[in-house]
Design a protein around this motif. Structure first.
Motif, PDB file in Angstrom:
ATOM      1  N   PHE A 131       0.880  -1.106   0.054  1.00 47.57           N
ATOM      2  CA  PHE A 131       0.415   0.683   0.096  1.00 47.57           C
ATOM      3  C   PHE A 131       1.154   1.207  -0.046  1.00 47.57           C
ATOM      4  CE2 PHE A 131      -2.612   2.634   1.145  1.00 47.57           C
ATOM      5  CZ  PHE A 131      -3.919   2.454   0.045  1.00 47.57           C
ATOM      6  N   PHE A 134       2.072   2.415  -3.386  1.00 49.10           N
ATOM      7  CA  PHE A 134       0.876   3.028  -4.065  1.00 49.10           C
ATOM      8  C   PHE A 134       0.656   3.805  -4.422  1.00 49.10           C
ATOM      9  CE2 PHE A 134      -3.988   4.659  -2.486  1.00 49.10           C
ATOM     10  CZ  PHE A 134      -4.356   5.237  -4.220  1.00 49.10           C
ATOM     11  N   VAL A 135       0.132   4.438  -2.864  1.00 52.56           N
ATOM     12  CA  VAL A 135       0.476   5.949  -1.624  1.00 52.56           C
ATOM     13  C   VAL A 135       1.988   6.882  -2.252  1.00 52.56           C
ATOM     14  CG1 VAL A 135       1.154   7.813  -0.233  1.00 52.56           C
ATOM     15  CG2 VAL A 135      -0.361   5.688  -0.153  1.00 52.56           C
ATOM     16  N   GLU A 138       1.664   8.347  -5.555  1.00 52.80           N
ATOM     17  CA  GLU A 138       0.850   9.084  -6.284  1.00 52.80           C
ATOM     18  C   GLU A 138       1.306  10.601  -6.125  1.00 52.80           C
ATOM     19  OE1 GLU A 138      -1.277   8.112  -8.084  1.00 52.80           O
ATOM     20  OE2 GLU A 138      -3.512   8.407  -6.995  1.00 52.80           O
ATOM     21  N   ILE A 142       2.415  13.539  -8.735  1.00 48.22           N
ATOM     22  CA  ILE A 142       1.992  14.794  -8.786  1.00 48.22           C
ATOM     23  C   ILE A 142       2.804  15.199  -8.982  1.00 48.22           C
ATOM     24  CG2 ILE A 142       0.796  16.332  -7.390  1.00 48.22           C
ATOM     25  CD1 ILE A 142      -1.099  13.962  -6.257  1.00 48.22           C
ATOM     26  N   THR A 168      -3.144   8.742 -12.789  1.00 47.89           N
ATOM     27  CA  THR A 168      -3.673   8.389 -11.942  1.00 47.89           C
ATOM     28  C   THR A 168      -4.435   6.969 -12.074  1.00 47.89           C
ATOM     29  OG1 THR A 168      -4.997  10.490 -12.605  1.00 47.89           O
ATOM     30  CG2 THR A 168      -3.524  10.520 -10.885  1.00 47.89           C
ATOM     31  N   ASN A 172      -4.598   2.437 -10.939  1.00 46.43           N
ATOM     32  CA  ASN A 172      -5.835   2.401 -10.242  1.00 46.43           C
ATOM     33  C   ASN A 172      -6.120   0.780 -10.027  1.00 46.43           C
ATOM     34  OD1 ASN A 172      -7.663   4.739  -9.319  1.00 46.43           O
ATOM     35  ND2 ASN A 172      -8.146   5.026 -11.002  1.00 46.43           N
ATOM     36  N   PHE A 173      -5.474   0.240 -11.285  1.00 39.93           N
ATOM     37  CA  PHE A 173      -5.319  -1.135 -11.550  1.00 39.93           C
ATOM     38  C   PHE A 173      -4.459  -2.011 -10.431  1.00 39.93           C
ATOM     39  CE2 PHE A 173      -6.690  -2.310 -15.521  1.00 39.93           C
ATOM     40  CZ  PHE A 173      -7.006  -1.066 -16.702  1.00 39.93           C
ATOM     41  N   VAL A 175      -3.937  -0.931  -7.141  1.00 37.73           N
ATOM     42  CA  VAL A 175      -4.909  -1.177  -5.688  1.00 37.73           C
ATOM     43  C   VAL A 175      -5.618  -2.141  -6.034  1.00 37.73           C
ATOM     44  CG1 VAL A 175      -5.976   0.383  -4.132  1.00 37.73           C
ATOM     45  CG2 VAL A 175      -4.419   1.374  -5.680  1.00 37.73           C
ATOM     46  N   VAL A 178      -3.638  -5.956  -5.737  1.00 41.75           N
ATOM     47  CA  VAL A 178      -3.305  -5.229  -3.738  1.00 41.75           C
ATOM     48  C   VAL A 178      -4.795  -5.817  -3.397  1.00 41.75           C
ATOM     49  CG1 VAL A 178      -2.604  -4.826  -2.729  1.00 41.75           C
ATOM     50  CG2 VAL A 178      -1.595  -4.134  -4.746  1.00 41.75           C
ATOM     51  N   LEU A 188      -0.142  -6.843   4.058  1.00 40.97           N
ATOM     52  CA  LEU A 188      -0.201  -6.519   2.537  1.00 40.97           C
ATOM     53  C   LEU A 188       1.648  -6.707   2.483  1.00 40.97           C
ATOM     54  CD1 LEU A 188      -2.484  -3.248   3.141  1.00 40.97           C
ATOM     55  CD2 LEU A 188      -2.229  -4.609   1.283  1.00 40.97           C
TER      56      LEU A 188
END
Lengths: 542, 117
Positions: A131, A134-135, A138, A142, A168, A172-173, A175, A178, A188
């Protein structure tokens, strides 16, 4: 040094860039800010080097639970040899970029974003659970979006928007995939997941594999999904140091995730190496074709990055984890970071000097800026794999022991790279232009020269460098290396002949390749196509 | 496979279909956040079965015999929601700037106007 000391260090690798970023942002645009930034980068590099030396010396895998939650209860940062090498590379490239942009008076926002970017990249490399990746991805997305549109004068909203929206969507794929893994394994943590997937049916893992690998494939700019990369890496509004980091380092985060995730799924019985071998070959060939047809110097470098990533992927996919191909792929990651950073930084200075990026209009760089030209020629010699340069060592290992068909294709890719570099090197020669001289900036020239010389040194000391960076002891077969050198010189001559015969004037096919551009819907469709391809191919193989 | 899970998968791919077929930038922003929502729903469906309580500790005495939903997925999706809001906000702001520059809400027209300069 103890384990405890390194465990604490790992936490500060991620957190301290964020704190420094805020301090720099508050202190405003002045000399003090830049000196602090430089000091901070040097300190970070020193500590990452210390971490790397400790990890490679003791061969421990150091995991540091954040907040003191032991036993898979909380977030964990993991430093093994590979991730230590990657964070050292991160700190090094960022240090170089800071030296380079020292005299350009950037706003505090620039430094804020740069340090946040570094923190998120180091976080991705150290992260021990899905996870966090992912964060941090992102955050990095940005930050990169703002940085590639940083120069207000010639920024390009369309390219920035495409980059942000595509990145972005694809996350999604990841997440989703996962989520499937979490549902089946109940955790995780990457190391724990890779243990527990052993007890699952392989057929259950196909869907998460396809979802996660689509994400990784876009991050690596594999073939149908390459289109965001030249937009981001060759963006007109990006400062050169940003392009250098993007191409030298940011793309490697995708390759790093590829290594980690394919390792996890390998435990579950899914072997995607054949698929990624094919994808790597296609990416390398197509990247070369795209790069040859460009005339913009930064875009040529950006497309050449695609080709090199394909090449690295081929190396990482052939053979097993102890094989020479794998080592060659890993070494090529480090080499590519060095020479691509050098070329992008040099191209930045050249395009700033000539006020254009068109390779047809830039001539006589060698007489204007001899130091930079020498450094860039060294880097070009590295990228095409001239004997004794770093690219030759990594490409030698990368191609060793491959079948004749793969070997021929890889030699064609190298021929294409040679043609790109011949086309690129046309800017060094020719008539001296009539431009008013600008004052010499010693720091940026110094770092470019340093990178150029490193290309040569990492070639001469190739075996030692591999041993130092990855802990593999390898040896070069003199007969094989000589054969490779002969092939290289033959293809160098062939490349020169092809360039002179066909490519000095732009034909209609080249113009079509150069101007055709994939739209937004095409990119979305390419994602679906890639996803479906992976799904079907993995289902077929397993 | 629970119903919620099935719905979230269907919505995910429907949203993706909409992304492939639409040229409008605003719709792209909306559908990409719809994709996010479907992923969040999927995650929440992982930790939930019927007749489970919310993961809140009422008193220590209840701790023994109350079965709760998985709090991890809920905590993680809280993060995902926050990230989604931030990303959508940035996309919208960038779209406004893009619209001021190219005077269009169409991806393809924006690309054409970009190359024209």
């Amino acid at each position: 040094m103890t384990n405890q000391y390194i465990e604490n260090l790992l936490f500060y690798f991620v957190v301290s860039p964020v704190i420094i970023a805020v301090i720099l942002y508050l202190s405003g645009a002045n000399r003090f800010t830049r000196i602090v930034a430089l000091l901070a980068q040097s300190t970070l590099f020193y500590f990452t080097l210390q971490n790397f030396l400790y990890v490679s010396h003791t061969n421990n895998v150091i995991s540091s639970p954040v907040g003191g939650y032991y036993g898979f209860m909380g977030i964990v940062l993991v430093a093994d040899m590979l991730s230590s090498m990657f964070i050292m590379l991160t700190a090094f490239i960022f240090l170089i970029a800071t030296f380079y942009s020292f005299s350009a008076n950037h706003s505090p926002l620039f430094w804020l974003l740069k340090f946040l970017w570094q923190a998120s990249l180091i976080g991705i490399f150290l992260s021990g659970d899905f996870f966090n990746i992912f964060v941090l991805t992102e955050i990095a997305t940005i930050v990169v979006t703002v940085l590639i549109m940083y120069e207000r004068k010639n920024r390009n909203m369309y390219d920035g928007m495409i980059y942000l929206v595509i990145s972005t969507i694809i996350v999604n794929f990841f997440v989703f995939g996962v989520g499937y893994l979490y549902r089946m394994t109940g955790t995780l943590d990457i190391s724990l997941v890779s243990e527990r997937v052993r007890y699952l049916y392989t057929s259950d893992l196909i869907l998460p594999y396809a979802l996660i690998m689509t994400f990784v494939g876009l991050k690596c700019a594999l073939m149908p999904m390459y289109s965001w990369l030249p937009k981001a890496h060759g963006s007109k509004g990006a400062p050169s140091s940003v392009s250098a980091i993007l191409s030298g380092l940011h793309i490697k985060s995708g390759l790093y995730l590829f290594l980690r995730f394919s390792d996890v799924f390998q435990n579950g019985g899914i072997d995607g190496s054949q698929i990624f071998l094919v994808l790597g070959i296609i990416t390398a060939l197509a990247g070369v074709i795209f790069a040859v047809s460009q005339t913009d110097i930064k875009l040529m470098l950006a497309y050449s990055t695609i080709a090199q990533v394909g090449l690295i992927l081929v190396g990482l996919s052939i053979g097993d984890i102890d094989g020479y191909n794998y080592v060659g792929g890993l070494f090529h990651i480090a080499n590519h970071a060095i020479f691509k950073a050098c070329l992008f930084l040099g191209a930045g200075i050249i395009s700033h000097y000539y006020h254009t990026r068109e390779s047809t209009q830039i001539r006589g760089v060698f007489f204007e800026m001899p130091a930079i030209s020498i450094a860039m020629i060294l880097a070009l010699l590295g990228i095409i794999g001239t004997p004794l340069f770093n690219g030759s060592i990594s490409k030698y290992f990368l191609m060793s022991g491959t079948g004749w068909d793969t070997n021929i294709i890889l030699n064609i890719v190298n021929l294409g790279t040679i043609i790109i570099c011949i086309k690129f090197s046309a800017i060094f020669f020719g008539k001296k232009p009539n431009i008013r001289k600008k004052p010499l900036d010693i720091m940026s020239h110094g770092v470019i020269l340093l990178l150029g010389v490193m290309c040569f040194l990492m070639g001469i000391l190739g075996i030692q460098t591999i041993n130092f960076l990855f802990g593999y002891s390898v040896y070069v077969n003199i007969a094989g290396y000589t054969e490779k050198a002969i092939i290289f010189f033959v293809s160098l001559m062939a490349g020169y002949v092809i360039y002179k015969a066909f490519l000095t004037k732009e034909g209609p096919a080249m113009k079509w390749i150069r101007t055709s551009e994939m739209g937004f819907r095409g990119m979305c469709f390419s994602m679906v196509a890639f996803f479906a391809f992976i799904l079907i191919a993995v289902g077929f193989y397993n | 496979m629970s119903n919620v899970e099935l719905v979230s998968i269907i919505v995910f791919f429907l949203a993706f279909y909409a992304l492939v077929t639409n040229r409008n930038i605003i719709r792209t922003i909306i559908f990409s956040s719809l994709m996010e929502v479907s992923v969040i729903t999927f995650w929440l469906s992982i930790g939930f079965r019927e007749r489970l309580n919310p993961p809140i500790l009422y008193t220590m005495a209840d701790y023994e015999h109350i079965y709760t939903a998985d709090p991890v997925t809920q905590a993680l999706m809280l993060t995902a929601v926050v990230i989604g809001i931030a990303v959508t906000a940035i996309k919208t702001i960038m779209f406004i700037t893009l619209y001021r520059k190219y005077k269009t809400t169409d991806w393809d027209l924006a690309r054409i106007r970009k190359t024209e300069g």
